[in-house]
Motif scaffolding. Sequence first.
Motif, PDB file in Angstrom:
ATOM      1  N   PRO A  66       1.233   5.841  -2.243  1.00 48.60           N
ATOM      2  CA  PRO A  66       0.110   5.935  -3.370  1.00 48.60           C
ATOM      3  C   PRO A  66       0.896   6.631  -4.413  1.00 48.60           C
ATOM      4  O   PRO A  66       1.668   7.454  -4.383  1.00 48.60           O
ATOM      5  N   PRO A  67       0.529   6.226  -5.602  1.00 48.21           N
ATOM      6  CA  PRO A  67       0.929   6.817  -6.780  1.00 48.21           C
ATOM      7  C   PRO A  67       0.466   8.401  -6.920  1.00 48.21           C
ATOM      8  O   PRO A  67      -0.336   8.557  -6.314  1.00 48.21           O
ATOM      9  N   ASP A  68       1.353   9.142  -7.605  1.00 46.80           N
ATOM     10  CA  ASP A  68       0.520  10.587  -7.714  1.00 46.80           C
ATOM     11  C   ASP A  68      -0.363  10.946  -8.995  1.00 46.80           C
ATOM     12  O   ASP A  68      -0.773  12.015  -8.842  1.00 46.80           O
ATOM     13  N   ASN A  69      -0.642   9.740  -9.465  1.00 48.13           N
ATOM     14  CA  ASN A  69      -1.669  10.018 -10.776  1.00 48.13           C
ATOM     15  C   ASN A  69      -2.834   9.659 -10.324  1.00 48.13           C
ATOM     16  O   ASN A  69      -3.853   9.614 -11.111  1.00 48.13           O
ATOM     17  N   MET A 108       0.640 -10.346   3.012  1.00 49.60           N
ATOM     18  CA  MET A 108       1.833  -9.425   3.103  1.00 49.60           C
ATOM     19  C   MET A 108       1.370  -8.100   3.192  1.00 49.60           C
ATOM     20  O   MET A 108       2.319  -7.309   3.044  1.00 49.60           O
ATOM     21  N   HIS A 109       0.132  -7.711   3.112  1.00 50.46           N
ATOM     22  CA  HIS A 109      -0.200  -6.345   3.305  1.00 50.46           C
ATOM     23  C   HIS A 109       0.115  -5.530   2.053  1.00 50.46           C
ATOM     24  O   HIS A 109       0.272  -4.517   2.122  1.00 50.46           O
ATOM     25  N   PHE A 110      -0.074  -6.278   0.831  1.00 49.25           N
ATOM     26  CA  PHE A 110       0.170  -5.364  -0.181  1.00 49.25           C
ATOM     27  C   PHE A 110      -1.062  -4.502  -0.417  1.00 49.25           C
ATOM     28  O   PHE A 110      -2.264  -4.917  -0.084  1.00 49.25           O
ATOM     29  N   VAL A 111      -0.955  -3.465  -0.974  1.00 47.60           N
ATOM     30  CA  VAL A 111      -1.862  -2.336  -1.213  1.00 47.60           C
ATOM     31  C   VAL A 111      -2.540  -1.919  -2.458  1.00 47.60           C
ATOM     32  O   VAL A 111      -1.584  -2.058  -3.363  1.00 47.60           O
ATOM     33  N   ASP A 112      -3.725  -2.289  -2.646  1.00 47.02           N
ATOM     34  CA  ASP A 112      -4.476  -1.837  -4.093  1.00 47.02           C
ATOM     35  C   ASP A 112      -5.154  -0.488  -3.938  1.00 47.02           C
ATOM     36  O   ASP A 112      -5.877  -0.373  -2.652  1.00 47.02           O
ATOM     37  N   ASP A 113      -5.156   0.314  -4.837  1.00 43.58           N
ATOM     38  CA  ASP A 113      -5.766   1.476  -4.791  1.00 43.58           C
ATOM     39  C   ASP A 113      -6.896   1.358  -5.596  1.00 43.58           C
ATOM     40  O   ASP A 113      -6.901   0.974  -6.683  1.00 43.58           O
ATOM     41  N   VAL A 114      -8.058   1.535  -5.183  1.00 43.55           N
ATOM     42  CA  VAL A 114      -9.460   1.461  -5.625  1.00 43.55           C
ATOM     43  C   VAL A 114     -10.014   2.760  -5.754  1.00 43.55           C
ATOM     44  O   VAL A 114     -10.531   3.591  -4.720  1.00 43.55           O
ATOM     45  N   LEU A 154       2.200  -2.384  -5.999  1.00 45.65           N
ATOM     46  CA  LEU A 154       3.668  -2.886  -6.390  1.00 45.65           C
ATOM     47  C   LEU A 154       3.608  -4.274  -7.230  1.00 45.65           C
ATOM     48  O   LEU A 154       2.505  -4.741  -7.019  1.00 45.65           O
ATOM     49  N   GLY A 155       4.392  -4.703  -7.726  1.00 43.74           N
ATOM     50  CA  GLY A 155       4.571  -6.182  -8.350  1.00 43.74           C
ATOM     51  C   GLY A 155       4.048  -5.929  -9.746  1.00 43.74           C
ATOM     52  O   GLY A 155       3.704  -4.934 -10.346  1.00 43.74           O
TER      53      GLY A 155
END
Length: 129
Positions: free
Chosen positions: A8-11, A85-91, A108-109
């Motif tokens: 997860p990004p730190d922001n 592919m189990h790419f993750v999105d943060d919502v 990613l991406g």
Amino acid sequence: MSACSGSPPDNLGVTDGRLAACPDSPNCVNSQASDTRHAIEALPLKGTPEQTQAYLKALLKDEPRALLVEEAPGYLRAEFSSKLMHFVDDVEFVVGAAGVDVRSASRLGYADFDVNRERIEQVRQRLNQ
């Protein structure tokens, strides 16, 4: 497969009432963004802010491949993973008196083929039912 999830990004989270701005890439939407590429309308309340947050939490629980990872008064954060592919999105959802600010971004991406925008619009439809 976990290599596609990233960290997860730190922001993430709310700073001075604001969600993190979207990066320059098109794989993010944010109701607080001013540019048309990333802007999306805030979600409506469904009852009181507390009722709306409870409803959103229930919606997330029913979503396949969604995991609620953080909850605080007026704030929810979930991780959605893609099927193959189990790419993750943060919502993220910030529930206030005037509505729900939202941010949905790929970890990613570069391109997401509008997956994040479509996800938020589906949540909007479910809130309007």
